[in-house]
Scaffold this motif. Structure first.
Motif, short mmCIF file in Angstrom:
data_model
loop_
_atom_site.label_atom_id
_atom_site.label_comp_id
_atom_site.label_asym_id
_atom_site.label_seq_id
_atom_site.Cartn_x
_atom_site.Cartn_y
_atom_site.Cartn_z
N CYS A 99 2.53 14.58 -19.15
CA CYS A 99 1.68 13.46 -19.57
C CYS A 99 1.97 12.22 -18.76
CB CYS A 99 1.91 13.14 -21.05
SG CYS A 99 1.06 14.23 -22.16
N MET A 100 3.28 11.97 -18.57
CA MET A 100 3.67 10.79 -17.82
C MET A 100 3.10 10.84 -16.42
SD MET A 100 7.43 9.29 -17.20
CE MET A 100 8.03 9.85 -15.63
N SER A 101 3.19 12.01 -15.80
CA SER A 101 2.71 12.10 -14.42
C SER A 101 1.20 12.01 -14.36
CB SER A 101 3.20 13.37 -13.76
OG SER A 101 2.72 14.48 -14.45
N ILE A 116 -3.14 8.55 -12.41
CA ILE A 116 -4.38 7.79 -12.56
C ILE A 116 -4.11 6.31 -12.34
CG2 ILE A 116 -6.18 7.19 -14.18
CD1 ILE A 116 -5.92 9.87 -15.45
N SER A 117 -3.00 5.80 -12.88
CA SER A 117 -2.68 4.38 -12.68
C SER A 117 -2.44 4.08 -11.22
CB SER A 117 -1.45 3.97 -13.47
OG SER A 117 -1.52 4.45 -14.78
N SER A 118 -1.80 5.01 -10.51
CA SER A 118 -1.55 4.78 -9.09
C SER A 118 -2.85 4.76 -8.31
CB SER A 118 -0.63 5.85 -8.52
OG SER A 118 0.60 5.85 -9.18
N MET A 136 0.83 -1.21 0.00
CA MET A 136 0.00 0.00 0.00
C MET A 136 0.86 1.25 0.00
SD MET A 136 -2.94 1.35 2.46
CE MET A 136 -4.08 0.85 1.25
N TYR A 137 1.90 1.25 0.85
CA TYR A 137 2.75 2.43 0.91
C TYR A 137 3.58 2.58 -0.33
CZ TYR A 137 1.37 3.35 5.65
OH TYR A 137 0.63 3.66 6.75
N CYS A 138 3.92 1.47 -0.97
CA CYS A 138 4.66 1.58 -2.24
C CYS A 138 3.81 2.27 -3.29
CB CYS A 138 5.08 0.20 -2.73
SG CYS A 138 6.42 -0.50 -1.79
N PHE A 139 2.52 1.92 -3.34
CA PHE A 139 1.66 2.57 -4.32
C PHE A 139 1.49 4.04 -4.01
CE2 PHE A 139 1.07 -0.96 -6.76
CZ PHE A 139 0.46 -2.02 -6.14
N MET A 140 1.39 4.35 -2.72
CA MET A 140 1.26 5.76 -2.36
C MET A 140 2.52 6.53 -2.66
SD MET A 140 -0.96 5.97 1.03
CE MET A 140 -2.56 5.24 1.02
N CYS A 141 3.65 5.85 -2.47
CA CYS A 141 4.92 6.50 -2.80
C CYS A 141 5.00 6.76 -4.29
CB CYS A 141 6.07 5.60 -2.34
SG CYS A 141 7.69 6.26 -2.68
N SER A 142 4.54 5.81 -5.08
CA SER A 142 4.54 5.99 -6.52
C SER A 142 3.64 7.16 -6.92
CB SER A 142 4.10 4.69 -7.20
OG SER A 142 3.47 4.95 -8.40
N LEU A 143 2.47 7.23 -6.29
CA LEU A 143 1.57 8.36 -6.56
C LEU A 143 2.24 9.68 -6.22
CD1 LEU A 143 -1.33 9.35 -7.18
CD2 LEU A 143 -1.82 9.08 -4.78
N ALA A 144 2.88 9.70 -5.04
CA ALA A 144 3.55 10.94 -4.63
C ALA A 144 4.69 11.28 -5.58
CB ALA A 144 4.07 10.79 -3.20
N ALA A 145 5.39 10.25 -6.08
CA ALA A 145 6.50 10.51 -7.02
C ALA A 145 5.97 11.11 -8.31
CB ALA A 145 7.26 9.21 -7.30
N PHE A 146 4.86 10.56 -8.82
CA PHE A 146 4.28 11.13 -10.04
C PHE A 146 3.84 12.56 -9.81
CE2 PHE A 146 4.59 8.03 -13.14
CZ PHE A 146 4.21 6.78 -12.69
N ASN A 147 3.25 12.82 -8.65
CA ASN A 147 2.83 14.19 -8.35
C ASN A 147 4.02 15.12 -8.25
OD1 ASN A 147 0.09 13.70 -8.30
ND2 ASN A 147 0.08 13.17 -6.12
N LEU A 180 5.87 -1.90 -14.24
CA LEU A 180 5.00 -1.85 -15.42
C LEU A 180 4.36 -0.49 -15.58
CD1 LEU A 180 3.82 -3.85 -17.55
CD2 LEU A 180 1.84 -4.07 -16.06
N ILE A 181 3.85 0.05 -14.47
CA ILE A 181 3.18 1.36 -14.53
C ILE A 181 4.15 2.42 -15.01
CG2 ILE A 181 2.20 3.19 -13.10
CD1 ILE A 181 0.81 1.12 -11.44
N TRP A 182 5.35 2.43 -14.44
CA TRP A 182 6.30 3.49 -14.81
C TRP A 182 6.73 3.35 -16.26
CZ3 TRP A 182 8.39 7.73 -12.22
CH2 TRP A 182 7.92 7.91 -10.92
N THR A 183 6.98 2.11 -16.69
CA THR A 183 7.40 1.92 -18.09
C THR A 183 6.30 2.35 -19.05
OG1 THR A 183 8.44 -0.10 -17.26
CG2 THR A 183 8.50 0.26 -19.63
N LEU A 184 5.08 1.89 -18.73
CA LEU A 184 3.95 2.24 -19.58
C LEU A 184 3.77 3.75 -19.66
CD1 LEU A 184 2.09 0.09 -20.82
CD2 LEU A 184 0.36 0.78 -19.18
N CYS A 185 3.89 4.41 -18.52
CA CYS A 185 3.72 5.86 -18.49
C CYS A 185 4.78 6.56 -19.32
CB CYS A 185 3.74 6.38 -17.06
SG CYS A 185 2.33 5.85 -16.14
#
Lengths: 288, 238
Positions: free
Chosen positions: A101-103, A108-110, A49-60, A143-148
């Motif tokens: 665009c990537m973010s 959204i993916s996060s 869960m925290y990894c996904f939140m970290c990913s969201l925060a990184a995109f932001n 996968l999410i990061w590569t796709l983005c």
């Protein structure tokens, strides 16, 4: 259409002052960077869960960074320090657009990943550890990061094509629907379970309010921009549509403010993260 | 070529004058939409409605959608949703004491680690996983077993309604080894998640709750407090 009437538009573009952009950008950058650093450096928070939140925060963070940088460039260009159409500037523009665009796609993916993670936590609780291992989490994030990254490059390279914009919009709508469905389903099941125990109006209202805030913020901050994209494709010549398009900068500010409120909605609601922050601040105070 | 329209109007103002001879075909318009403000002066004559009507309509629609969603959610809290009949019919057949006994039976069989399932209709499914978890536990080391028990117990801590679970969790919380920090964080996180996400927050009950159900109910917030205190004590000493 004669060109002499070009200045007679009744819907002038609404300009948001630069300090607003900068404030929103820098505050959201600080918040999200804090979340990213806290999750990475605290071993306790190395869970899916925290990894996904970290990913969201990184995109932001990336979004805030690139938007603030873009605004800086616009300020310099207006003042005259930068050429408006120079090759380096256009290349930099492209890079920043790709990052944005990537973010967007990544945020959204996060959200989707967080919703799925919460869903599995609630409805497959016993097997959660087997379903959501750290390896799988890492794979999903990769996968999410590569796709983005790929999507971002494609979108900017082929931004003049209808197809890409339609894909973007369709992706947004599908994610919205999926997130809505997951959360409402979780909420319904939780309420059913709650009903069997007792009826407490207060806690039910709180749950409904939480969901509304979660989902409402997402929709309110993202929908205007996507309606803008739709309007560009559908009615570029319509005066009503032009008046909508004139509010573009407001819509961009809304999107940036979503990066600002995301940590408050997702990350800072987790008691463990708050506790980590408090501990670190305390340690910092001690050292100072 | 730009990807975000509108923002670059100010960049292109100077170039527009050179291109004013270019007639705007629709396809060109789309591809070079950075010129939309300049090359295509939209005529505002004869507008029937207010010029910001799309904007107003959009925001009103959005507000209505959000409020509608909120009311739907609160309505769901009143009616319980489409699965209302199943839990109620199950409840009719069982008295609270009977339910407690049944769950006690489950507890004895399954190492006191389980609560009522989230979905009444999936009871057999749930039992399947209980026995699966039991088998898995037998193969694991005692540490792991304690850890997974605690995880399961902790996960259902926030959704449980049985006093025995409270005691079990306190015991397992007290015996929690320091090396199970991940699982510690998992259960604490789960509880924190549950209580703060407020989705399965169905156990926030006052002391003065409804009649006849006090036997089954406990204060999970108190348990959460105790558990988080125990966890924090462990973490501070770590």
């Amino acid at each position: 259409m004669n060109n002499t009437a070009m200045n007679q538009t009744d819907c002038p573009e609404v300009k948001v002052p630069f300090p607003v952009f900068f404030t929103v950008g820098i505050v959201s950058l600080a918040e999200n960077l804090l979340v990213v650093v806290a999750v990475i450096r605290t071993r306790n928070l190395h869970s899916p869960m925290y990894c996904f939140m970290c990913s969201l925060a990184a995109f932001n963070t990336i979004a805030s960074l690139s938007k603030t940088w873009e605004n800086l460039m616009i300020v310099f260009a207006d003042v005259g320090h930068l050429k408006k159409r120079g090759p380096t500037e256009t290349d930099l523009d492209d890079v920043m657009d790709s990052l944005l665009c990537m973010s967007f796609v990544g945020s959204i993916s996060s959200f989707l990943a967080i919703a799925v993670d919460r869903y599995i936590t609630i409805f497959h609780a016993l097997r959660y550890h087997n379903i959501m291992t750290m390896q799988r989490t890492g794979a999903i994030l990769g996968l999410i990061w590569t796709l983005c990254a790929v999507l971002a490059v494609l979108m900017v390279k082929f931004s003049d094509s209808y197809f890409i914009i339609i894909c973007f919009i369709v992706f947004f709508i599908i994610s919205l629907a999926a997130i809505c469905f997951l959360y409402v389903y979780m909420f319904m099941m939780a309420r059913i379970h709650a009903r069997n125990i007792a009826r407490r109006w207060g806690s039910n209202m709180r749950g409904a309010l939480t969901l509304t805030i979660l989902f409402g913020a997402f929709v309110v901050c993202w929908a205007p921009f996507f309606v803008h994209l739709i309007i560009i494709m559908v009615c570029p010549l319509n005066p009503y549509c032009e008046c909508y398009r004139s509010l573009f900068q407001l819509h961009v500010v809304l999107m940036m403010s979503h990066a600002l409120i995301d940590p408050a909605i997702y990350a800072f609601r987790m008691a463990e993260l708050r506790h980590t922050f408090r501990k670190r601040l305390f340690c910092l105070k001690w050292k100072l | 070529m730009i990807s975000i329209p509108g923002l670059y109007n100010r960049f292109d103002m100077s170039d527009f004058h050179n291109r004013s001879q270019v007639s705007a075909r629709r396809s060109d318009y789309i591809w070079q939409y950075e010129y939309y403000d300049d090359e295509e002066p939209v005529s505002f004559d004869g507008l029937k409605a207010h010029r910001y009507s799309i904007v107003i309509g959009f925001w009103v629609g959005l507000a209505v959608f959000v409020i509608f969603m909120f009311f739907v959610l609160t309505l769901l809290t009143k009616t319980g949703g489409p699965h209302q009949e199943n839990p109620d019919s199950v409840e009719k057949h069982q008295r609270p004491e009977g339910r407690l006994v049944e769950i006690n039976g489950h507890l004895e069989e399954n190492d006191k680690a389980f609560s009522r399932p989230l979905l009444e209709g999936s009871r057999s499914y749930f039992n399947f996983y209980i026995s699966e978890e039991d088998q898995a536990q037998e193969k694991q080391k005692p540490e792991d077993k304690k850890r997974s028990t605690k995880v399961i117990a902790g996960r259902h801590l926030c959704s449980s309604e049985i006093d025995e679970m409270d005691e079990d969790n306190e015991e397992s919380g007290g015996h929690q080894p320091l090396n199970g920090l991940t699982e510690n964080s998992m259960t604490d996180r789960e509880c924190a998640f549950m209580s703060h996400f407020n989705i399965p927050n169905f156990v926030n009950l006052d002391q003065s709750s409804t009649l006849g159900e006090d036997d089954l109910l406990y204060e999970p917030s108190v348990v959460l407090e105790r558990q988080s205190q125990a966890y924090n004590a462990h973490r501070d000493t770590h």
